[in-house]
Design a protein around this motif. Sequence first.
Motif, PDB file in Angstrom:
ATOM      1  N   GLY A  83     -45.905 -36.865  -3.525  1.00 29.44           N
ATOM      2  CA  GLY A  83     -44.811 -37.064  -2.348  1.00 29.44           C
ATOM      3  C   GLY A  83     -43.459 -36.897  -2.844  1.00 29.44           C
ATOM      4  N   CYS A  84     -43.000 -36.358  -4.033  1.00 24.96           N
ATOM      5  CA  CYS A  84     -41.657 -36.263  -4.491  1.00 24.96           C
ATOM      6  C   CYS A  84     -40.922 -34.792  -4.228  1.00 24.96           C
ATOM      7  CB  CYS A  84     -41.736 -36.549  -6.032  1.00 24.96           C
ATOM      8  SG  CYS A  84     -42.344 -38.164  -6.710  1.00 24.96           S
ATOM      9  N   TRP A  85     -39.692 -34.610  -4.364  1.00 25.43           N
ATOM     10  CA  TRP A  85     -39.349 -33.269  -4.374  1.00 25.43           C
ATOM     11  C   TRP A  85     -39.805 -32.412  -5.334  1.00 25.43           C
ATOM     12  CZ3 TRP A  85     -36.546 -30.762  -8.091  1.00 25.43           C
ATOM     13  CH2 TRP A  85     -36.026 -29.593  -7.497  1.00 25.43           C
ATOM     14  N   GLU A  86     -39.742 -31.031  -4.884  1.00 27.25           N
ATOM     15  CA  GLU A  86     -40.519 -29.926  -5.581  1.00 27.25           C
ATOM     16  C   GLU A  86     -39.777 -28.503  -5.374  1.00 27.25           C
ATOM     17  OE1 GLU A  86     -44.970 -28.301  -7.234  1.00 27.25           O
ATOM     18  OE2 GLU A  86     -44.712 -29.300  -5.472  1.00 27.25           O
ATOM     19  N   ASP A  87     -39.654 -27.830  -6.290  1.00 23.92           N
ATOM     20  CA  ASP A  87     -39.163 -26.685  -6.222  1.00 23.92           C
ATOM     21  C   ASP A  87     -40.390 -25.598  -6.831  1.00 23.92           C
ATOM     22  OD1 ASP A  87     -37.888 -24.153  -6.337  1.00 23.92           O
ATOM     23  OD2 ASP A  87     -36.234 -24.559  -7.697  1.00 23.92           O
ATOM     24  N   CYS A  98     -40.411 -41.069  -8.192  1.00 23.06           N
ATOM     25  CA  CYS A  98     -39.685 -39.898  -7.880  1.00 23.06           C
ATOM     26  C   CYS A  98     -38.215 -39.791  -8.491  1.00 23.06           C
ATOM     27  CB  CYS A  98     -39.704 -39.711  -6.303  1.00 23.06           C
ATOM     28  SG  CYS A  98     -41.432 -39.368  -5.685  1.00 23.06           S
ATOM     29  N   GLU A  99     -37.989 -39.308  -9.294  1.00 23.11           N
ATOM     30  CA  GLU A  99     -36.704 -39.202 -10.000  1.00 23.11           C
ATOM     31  C   GLU A  99     -36.420 -37.790 -10.531  1.00 23.11           C
ATOM     32  OE1 GLU A  99     -36.221 -40.656 -14.380  1.00 23.11           O
ATOM     33  OE2 GLU A  99     -35.787 -42.233 -13.188  1.00 23.11           O
ATOM     34  N   CYS A 100     -35.121 -37.302  -9.963  1.00 23.21           N
ATOM     35  CA  CYS A 100     -34.502 -36.060 -10.064  1.00 23.21           C
ATOM     36  C   CYS A 100     -34.596 -35.819 -11.366  1.00 23.21           C
ATOM     37  CB  CYS A 100     -33.156 -35.970  -9.548  1.00 23.21           C
ATOM     38  SG  CYS A 100     -33.151 -35.823  -7.872  1.00 23.21           S
ATOM     39  N   PRO A 101     -35.028 -34.635 -12.109  1.00 27.91           N
ATOM     40  CA  PRO A 101     -35.141 -34.342 -13.354  1.00 27.91           C
ATOM     41  C   PRO A 101     -33.909 -33.930 -14.320  1.00 27.91           C
ATOM     42  CG  PRO A 101     -36.129 -32.680 -12.503  1.00 27.91           C
ATOM     43  CD  PRO A 101     -35.600 -33.559 -11.175  1.00 27.91           C
ATOM     44  N   VAL A 102     -33.971 -33.798 -15.432  1.00 25.77           N
ATOM     45  CA  VAL A 102     -33.316 -33.276 -16.167  1.00 25.77           C
ATOM     46  C   VAL A 102     -33.901 -31.809 -16.963  1.00 25.77           C
ATOM     47  CG1 VAL A 102     -31.562 -32.920 -18.377  1.00 25.77           C
ATOM     48  CG2 VAL A 102     -31.738 -35.171 -16.849  1.00 25.77           C
ATOM     49  N   VAL A 103     -33.281 -30.685 -16.662  1.00 28.81           N
ATOM     50  CA  VAL A 103     -34.068 -29.190 -16.972  1.00 28.81           C
ATOM     51  C   VAL A 103     -32.833 -28.567 -17.971  1.00 28.81           C
ATOM     52  CG1 VAL A 103     -35.266 -27.321 -16.297  1.00 28.81           C
ATOM     53  CG2 VAL A 103     -35.408 -29.578 -15.015  1.00 28.81           C
ATOM     54  N   GLN A 104     -33.271 -28.401 -19.192  1.00 29.28           N
ATOM     55  CA  GLN A 104     -32.611 -27.650 -20.210  1.00 29.28           C
ATOM     56  C   GLN A 104     -31.059 -28.109 -20.257  1.00 29.28           C
ATOM     57  OE1 GLN A 104     -32.848 -23.476 -19.298  1.00 29.28           O
ATOM     58  NE2 GLN A 104     -34.983 -23.353 -18.736  1.00 29.28           N
ATOM     59  N   GLY A 105     -31.052 -29.214 -20.142  1.00 30.41           N
ATOM     60  CA  GLY A 105     -29.831 -30.186 -20.209  1.00 30.41           C
ATOM     61  C   GLY A 105     -28.932 -30.193 -18.980  1.00 30.41           C
ATOM     62  N   GLY A 161     -34.670 -37.826  -4.989  1.00 31.32           N
ATOM     63  CA  GLY A 161     -36.099 -37.361  -5.816  1.00 31.32           C
ATOM     64  C   GLY A 161     -37.334 -37.372  -4.929  1.00 31.32           C
ATOM     65  N   TYR A 162     -36.741 -37.730  -3.299  1.00 34.39           N
ATOM     66  CA  TYR A 162     -37.798 -37.253  -2.421  1.00 34.39           C
ATOM     67  C   TYR A 162     -37.693 -36.215  -1.782  1.00 34.39           C
ATOM     68  CZ  TYR A 162     -39.299 -42.421  -3.579  1.00 34.39           C
ATOM     69  OH  TYR A 162     -39.725 -43.560  -4.290  1.00 34.39           O
ATOM     70  N   THR A 163     -36.736 -36.175  -1.077  1.00 40.21           N
ATOM     71  CA  THR A 163     -36.303 -34.911  -0.176  1.00 40.21           C
ATOM     72  C   THR A 163     -35.167 -34.121  -0.850  1.00 40.21           C
ATOM     73  OG1 THR A 163     -34.624 -36.191   0.814  1.00 40.21           O
ATOM     74  CG2 THR A 163     -36.880 -36.619   1.613  1.00 40.21           C
ATOM     75  N   GLU A 164     -34.621 -34.486  -1.911  1.00 42.38           N
ATOM     76  CA  GLU A 164     -33.575 -33.580  -2.390  1.00 42.38           C
ATOM     77  C   GLU A 164     -33.261 -33.809  -4.028  1.00 42.38           C
ATOM     78  OE1 GLU A 164     -29.485 -31.949  -0.488  1.00 42.38           O
ATOM     79  OE2 GLU A 164     -29.473 -34.089  -1.080  1.00 42.38           O
ATOM     80  N   CYS A 165     -33.128 -32.727  -4.421  1.00 43.86           N
ATOM     81  CA  CYS A 165     -32.578 -32.644  -5.912  1.00 43.86           C
ATOM     82  C   CYS A 165     -31.836 -31.581  -6.296  1.00 43.86           C
ATOM     83  CB  CYS A 165     -33.627 -32.801  -7.018  1.00 43.86           C
ATOM     84  SG  CYS A 165     -34.584 -34.491  -6.900  1.00 43.86           S
TER      85      CYS A 165
END
Length: 622
Positions: A422-426, A443-450, A457-461
């Motif tokens: 149920g979390c945000w996803e690209d 649901c926590e917005c990630p850190v990708v490649q720094g 985290g649910y509808t938007e990151c």
Amino acid sequence: MKGRLLLSISLVFLLQFASAKFNVEKSSLRVTSPESLKDVYGSAIGNFGVPKYGGTLHGGVIYPKSNQKACKSFDDFDLAFKPKPGGLPVFLLVDRGDCYFTTKAWNAQNAGAAAVLVTDDRVEPLITMDTPEEDAASETYLNNITIPSALITKRLGDSFKKALESGEMVNVYLDWRESLPHPDERVEYEFWTNSNDECGAKCDMQLDFVRDFKGMAQVLEKKGFTQFTPHYITWYCPEAFVLSKQCKSQCINHGRYCAPDPEQDFSTGYDGKDVVIQNLYQLCAFRVANESHKPWVWWDYVTDFAARCPMKDKKYTTDCANEVLKSLGFDMKKMSDCIGDPEADADNPVLKAEQDEQVGKGDRGDVTILPTLVINNRQYRGKLDKSAVLKAICSGFEETTEPSICLSTDVQTNECLDNNGGCWEDKAGKITACKDTFRGRVCECPVVQGVKFVGDGYTECKASGTGRCAINNGGCWNGTKDGKSYSACSNDNSEGCKCPIGFKGDGVDNCEDVDECKEKTACQCQNCQCRNTWGSYECTCGGNLLYMREHDTCISKEAAKVGWGFLWVIFLGLAVAGAGAYAVYKYRLRSYMDSEIRAIMAQYMPLENQGEVANRVQHADI
């Protein structure tokens, strides 16, 4: 007289237990129906089976028509409680009395129940349901109980029965998520055990656990995820019997530290003092290993001692213990200093500290049950099994800080696999805000490649900060056409999307080409011809003219050539003037330096022309 002395000493051991502060470890029981019973109640976790630490279990309560104390197999009554496909798991409600708690749980499990709720038969505070001390019949199934169990008050049990009799559906949630504290990224746990290997099912269970859990415990300790400490219970001998033969055989250090006789017979086999001494050896093995920053070696010593020095082979001795210690490379001088003199009429610092630790601190009650596992200062309840204990330890980590072993499919279910939790996803960038945890998911917005993503985290990151454009173009629009590429993302801005020059739009979903020719925003000079291109434009001038984009004007190509020639003349003139000025400057500087040097030298030595003048003056005087 001998029998009365044995009874007196045994009673003292029991009184030491009875006077202890015993904490009942609880799980939360939330009733979801019927409406009249909706509330959250307490329930005491049974010290057998497998409580679902860190998790929950939802089920429907059933009270059997027969065998309501569950002391017999439900097969004898042709009753089964395994739910039909799609149905809720069954929580079997049974009455206390007539048989062991473990017997009730075993019969309920065999009948298909997912959990057993034992209703008390008296009005009293909740108690802990424990395993029988020594029961040959229970030994055959004790380690095979896998369902959780809970004791509820008589009042709540009667309410359940009344609701069920009236035809109402009783549904409850058993919740163990807060049964153990989970404050940070490290779990501290203690194991209260005993070196005695001839005390029946409980001794077999703790030896099996130490052997099976050893590898896991050592990995967790070496990587800094846990901090483990072993403990051993001892008692004291009543002062009136310190000099008796019985106390001397069960105690060391003049009656200060005692253990029950392994065979409960003072006249045969090993004595209680032998157990105390081996407990002391194991305590010191941990202390010496810990001083060398290798506390996990304790697990090696205890498992090797159990294998090489068992009571049944008459090898439960200090000589055998020393051989094991030497084979593991222990410093025997440090071991000897730690163990001290068991015959001395004085306190042993190690065992004295253990007696002090037995007293409850904070939320932890006194340790009175062997074996006992304490996790984050709360006593564990349930089966002493590798998988069950690992789950309990995993529930003690702050969410999202668990080691990878806690997230394996053998330990928990990955909720991110079902609809991304149920979390945000690209999906295009294969980036998700769903983070699997032992307790479920967050649901926590990630850190990708720094690059850090920000949002709920649910509808938007959204990607933010330097380098964000390298990750899925920062979530902005981008396009390629006719060999040209444009992007609405700029690393000069930490957030946001803006269409590049030559485009218009929101910068996120679209950027449309601006027709500069049609909108007359460029190439508006006289004699200019405009042609729109994707993201730009082309402007040409008629005749012998050259288009200057910066000024949106046309100039003569010849004028441009003359202009450049004139500029070169100016540059050359400036260069010649600069060189001449530099030469004059050097000449004047040199002349000035020569005059200064001559003036300084004149102060210390006469020059030739000055000497001649002086001589001429002297001759004139003569």
